[in-house]
Design an enzyme around this catalytic site. Structure first.
Site: not given
Length: 409
Positions: A178, A315
């Protein structure tokens, strides 16, 4: 909010009943206290918010529908669609193949692709460079796009402040899919730099204030700034955005620290700070905020330990672990299979990227009180499986169905 057609194998009768009851009782989401599952010798406090978020359900629906509607075609994912091993394994079992691993290493050469192949963009989004590469191969890059809308919102915010000649500082893990995508989109509009934590932010602030010689910047932040970045000019006006799954408190602290450095450098009163520091507000997604706040609420209850369930490379899940670790012995597991026995489990130490084999994780007492939550890419079915496995150590596995019926009412 839109509902999605997610495979039934990822659903849980128990968790669905609990979430539905909590939603009816607290439609405005103001109550972040956990749900108590009292099984006698084992008491489980389940976080108010956890599990699949909007972006993950959207990605799963698109990916599985794409597979079903394109039988006989070659279907590829740029990399893992989300950071959950079970979901990715299910896609692979249906014939989907990964073009890259999560670090961006090529697994299948671009040259092997044909114009009639299907390429799915994962929930993290992708870089403009990869979109261009697909286009050059005759593949429409955004035809099968599962990019999370909240990730795209960050890209839009970066573009907006870039248009006003602010440099973008991205709080994120530099190697995360990302962050790589956000960096690519942002740098196409404005100078951009990635900071991974508060330690790097402190060092960046020293360059902002001129306390550290500018020439050291390029080696210290190598690979984390856009081409042509001029440390003497491009840190005069800045704004902070983030990878949507970062720890909310850390992102806020980073933005505050950068803002303070700018104020000190240019002696700006509060009513003029916007001249050099963009108001980006919080660019975390709602689910990250809700899940982290729910863990904070859960931690207000007395407990013996915490278990966090999710993919080891997730994450958002690792940040839930961080929060729990501040107060309790915490075990990060990917599934119920990691619970080997009443006294033994495998769990992940994400600080050192290694799986540990631990013993006597459940205290020799009754009742044991355990906090339980999961990451935004973890199926509810796995959370229920973890509960069943824990109860099996007490000979109480059948209590799960009773609890599901009770909550369903």
């Amino acid at each position: 909010m839109k509902t999605f057609n997610v495979p039934i194998i990822y659903r849980s009768p128990l968790i669905s009943a609990i979430k539905q009851q909590r939603k009816q009782q607290d439609r405005m989401k103001k109550d972040f206290s956990p749900t108590l599952l009292d099984f006698g010798p084992l008491r489980i406090l389940l976080a108010r918010h956890f599990g699949f978020c909007y972006g993950v359900e959207n990605a799963i629906e698109i990916a599985f529908r794409t597979v079903e509607e394109n039988e006989g075609k070659r279907i590829f994912l740029l990399s893992e669609m989300i950071h959950n091993p079970q979901v990715n394994s299910d896609l692979l079992s249906r014939g989907v193949r990964f073009l890259m691993d999560t670090s961006g290493k090529q697994l299948i050469p671009w040259e092997d692709l044909r114009p009639d192949d299907i390429v799915i963009i994962p929930a993290f989004g992708t870089t403009l460079e990869i979109e261009s590469r697909l286009q050059s191969l005759g593949i429409t890059p955004l035809q099968y796009n599962t990019t999370c809308p909240f990730v795209e919102r960050v890209w839009n915010k970066a573009e907006q402040i870039g248009a006003k000649e602010y440099t973008v500082i991205v709080h994120g893990k530099p190697k995360h899919e990302e962050t790589r995508a956000t960096f690519s989109h942002s740098r196409s509009h404005t100078p951009t730099i990635v900071v991974k934590d508060m330690e790097q932010t402190h060092r960046l602030a020293a360059y902002i204030k001129g306390e550290t010689p500018a020439e050291g910047f390029y080696e210290e932040f190598k690979g984390q700034y856009s081409e042509g970045f001029d440390v003497t000019r491009h840190l005069e006006r800045v704004g902070v955005v983030n990878q949507t799954t970062m720890l909310a408190s850390e992102t806020q602290a980073i933005a505050d620290y950068v803002k303070q450095a700018i104020q000190e450098k240019y002696a700006l009163p509060e009513d003029r700070i916007s001249e050099r520091f963009a108001d980006t507000r919080d660019t975390l997604c709602y689910a990250t905020n809700d899940n982290q706040t729910a863990v904070t609420g859960m931690l207000e209850s007395a407990a013996d330990l915490a278990i966090v369930v999710g993919g080891y490379n997730s994450s958002n899940t690792s940040h839930l672990v961080e929060l729990c670790e501040e107060k309790l012995p915490t075990y990060f597991i990917s599934s119920e299979e990691k619970l080997l026995s009443r006294n033994e489990l495998l769990h992940y130490d994400f600080h050192h990227s290694q799986e540990l084999h631990s013993f006597r994780f459940l205290p020799e007492k009754e009742p044991v009180t355990l906090l339980l939550t999961s990451g935004a890419s973890c199926p509810d079915a796995i959370v229920e499986a973890v509960i069943r496995k824990l109860l099996s150590f007490y000979g109480l596995e059948e209590k799960v169905d009773e609890a599901a019926a009770a909550f369903a009412g």
